[in-house]
Design an enzyme around this catalytic site. Structure first.
Site, PDB file in Angstrom:
ATOM      1  N   GLY A 143     -16.407  15.773  45.441  1.00 45.08           N
ATOM      2  CA  GLY A 143     -16.483  14.804  44.337  1.00 45.08           C
ATOM      3  C   GLY A 143     -15.518  15.285  43.276  1.00 45.08           C
TER       4      GLY A 143
ATOM      5  N   ASN B  59      -1.353  11.638  38.461  1.00 45.11           N
ATOM      6  CA  ASN B  59      -0.273  11.838  39.421  1.00 45.11           C
ATOM      7  C   ASN B  59       0.667  10.629  39.366  1.00 45.11           C
ATOM      8  OD1 ASN B  59      -1.429   9.791  40.968  1.00 45.11           O
ATOM      9  ND2 ASN B  59      -2.472  11.209  42.348  1.00 45.11           N
TER      10      ASN B  59
ATOM     11  N   THR C  52       1.166  15.374  37.369  1.00 47.29           N
ATOM     12  CA  THR C  52       1.185  16.314  38.494  1.00 47.29           C
ATOM     13  C   THR C  52       2.052  15.724  39.614  1.00 47.29           C
ATOM     14  OG1 THR C  52      -0.867  15.377  39.380  1.00 47.29           O
ATOM     15  CG2 THR C  52      -1.083  17.280  37.929  1.00 47.29           C
TER      16      THR C  52
ATOM     17  N   GLY D  97       2.469  17.227  42.893  1.00 45.97           N
ATOM     18  CA  GLY D  97       2.216  17.865  44.195  1.00 45.97           C
ATOM     19  C   GLY D  97       3.084  19.096  44.380  1.00 45.97           C
TER      20      GLY D  97
ATOM     21  N   GLY E 184       5.217  20.558  41.514  1.00 42.11           N
ATOM     22  CA  GLY E 184       4.657  21.158  40.302  1.00 42.11           C
ATOM     23  C   GLY E 184       4.104  20.132  39.335  1.00 42.11           C
TER      24      GLY E 184
ATOM     25  N   ASP F 146      -7.911  18.562  41.370  1.00 41.66           N
ATOM     26  CA  ASP F 146      -9.131  18.925  40.614  1.00 41.66           C
ATOM     27  C   ASP F 146      -9.057  20.382  40.143  1.00 41.66           C
ATOM     28  OD1 ASP F 146     -10.090  16.384  41.245  1.00 41.66           O
ATOM     29  OD2 ASP F 146     -11.023  17.087  43.100  1.00 41.66           O
TER      30      ASP F 146
HETATM   31  O1  RIB Z   1     -10.366  15.063  44.784  1.00 42.75           O
HETATM   32  C1  RIB Z   1     -11.014  15.327  45.991  1.00 42.75           C
HETATM   33  C2  RIB Z   1     -12.355  14.661  46.020  1.00 42.75           C
HETATM   34  O2  RIB Z   1     -12.177  13.259  46.020  1.00 42.75           O
HETATM   35  C3  RIB Z   1     -13.182  14.949  47.243  1.00 42.75           C
HETATM   36  O3  RIB Z   1     -13.985  16.097  47.104  1.00 42.75           O
HETATM   37  C4  RIB Z   1     -13.975  13.659  47.454  1.00 42.75           C
HETATM   38  O4  RIB Z   1     -15.350  13.788  47.303  1.00 42.75           O
HETATM   39  C5  RIB Z   1     -13.372  12.663  46.471  1.00 42.75           C
HETATM   40  O5  RIB Z   1     -14.152  12.465  45.367  1.00 42.75           O
END
Ligand code: RIB
Length: 291
Positions: A38, A179, A211, A213, A216, A243
């Site tokens: 998530g 992105n 971002t 990828g 950079g 994330d």
């Molecule tokens: O950014 C990656 C996430 O996107 C995954 O963990 C998935 O659950 C989605 O939310």
């Protein structure tokens, strides 16, 4: 100062495939695993592992209690992560031989927030605190509006991007982390320079972190432009790289580090993340970055 991350919590079902499935095609997977994930959850884990004070507000079902335990074990405040009578959110993720992914989301408990729920959580936070948001939960416009009214500093990662995002009240956002695909949806532009120019025009007061990828990231706060290259690594799975970047970048800023320093540890952390499988479990700890 606390970073309130009002965000999704998912159970990720991850399938290893040779290539991402095409329309009408049936393919076999070589591996299947379940991971915590998530975008919200991953970013809270990254914040906590980077050393920030983070409180995660979210919802899971009884099938997701193990996710709450994981978050708490990493040091995040989970008082506002409720267990409700609904299945947890989940994601069906394909990861191909190059480590690229494609994701289908089922919102589940993530999409049960109402404006009243948002108000109840935000009543516990105020000036000096930060709000971090992605786009995987319900009641987004109200959360953004209320956070602005309560004087929180708002950081928005518009992922996953959808047409509804363009209608959100985004004028109070201090920092966008996005992105190129998300940047194109806001500005109509595809090139990094043009996206940054379009974002500056649309949100003149905001800091934008784009971002890129493997290329950079670029930071632009209107007076300072910083480009940071990504480290070259053997890619296993890119899931949660963005994330990880966000969690480490914000933790750096929250600790009072200069943007350049925060960006450097964020790109290092994201580079380590892509060398490991899965979402949250692939997010490195601070000692791995500084060491
Ligand atoms: O950014 C990656 C996430 O996107 C995954 O963990 C998935 O659950 C989605 O939310």
């Amino acid at each position: 100062m606390t970073i309130l991350n009002f965000g999704s919590v998912n159970i990720d079902h991850v399938y290893r495939v040779e290539h991402l499935v095409r329309p009408g095609e049936t393919i076999a997977s070589s591996d299947y695993r379940q991971f915590s994930g998530g975008k919200g959850f991953n970013q809270s884990i990254a914040l906590a592992r980077a050393g920030a004070t983070v409180s995660h507000a979210g919802r899971i079902g009884a099938d997701g209690v193990w996710l709450r335990e994981q978050l708490a074990a990493d040091g995040a405040d989970v008082r506002f992560l409720e267990v409700i009578d609904s299945p947890s959110g989940h994601a069906i993720i394909q990861v191909d031989s190059a480590g690229e992914n494609s994701i289908i989301l089922f919102g589940g408990a993530n999409r049960t927030f109402t404006p009243e729920d948002a108000r109840a959580v935000l009543a516990n936070f105020g000036p000096g605190d930060w709000l971090l948001l992605q786009n995987e939960i319900s009641a987004m416009p109200e959360i953004l509006r209320l956070a602005g009214e309560r004087g929180l500093r708002i950081v928005f990662n518009p992922a996953p991007m959808g047409p509804e995002v363009l209608g959100y009240p985004l004028d109070g956002v201090s920092i966008f982390v996005l992105n190129e695909v998300e940047g194109e949806a806001f500005t109509g532009a595809r090139e990094a320079e043009a996206i940054l120019a379009g974002m500056r025009q649309r949100f003149p007061e905001a800091t934008v972190v784009l971002t890129l990828g493997a290329q950079g990231a670029i930071y632009d706060d209107g007076s300072q432009r910083i480009a940071v290259p990504a480290a070259k690594v053997e890619v296993v799975d890119t899931t949660a790289a963005g994330d990880t970047f966000i969690g480490y970048f914000l933790a750096g800023l929250a600790a009072g580090h200069a943007p350049q320093t925060a960006l450097e540890s964020a790109t290092q952390a994201a580079a380590l993340c892509v060398t490991r499988p899965g979402a949250a479990p692939s997010i490195p700890r601070r000692a791995e970055i500084d060491g």
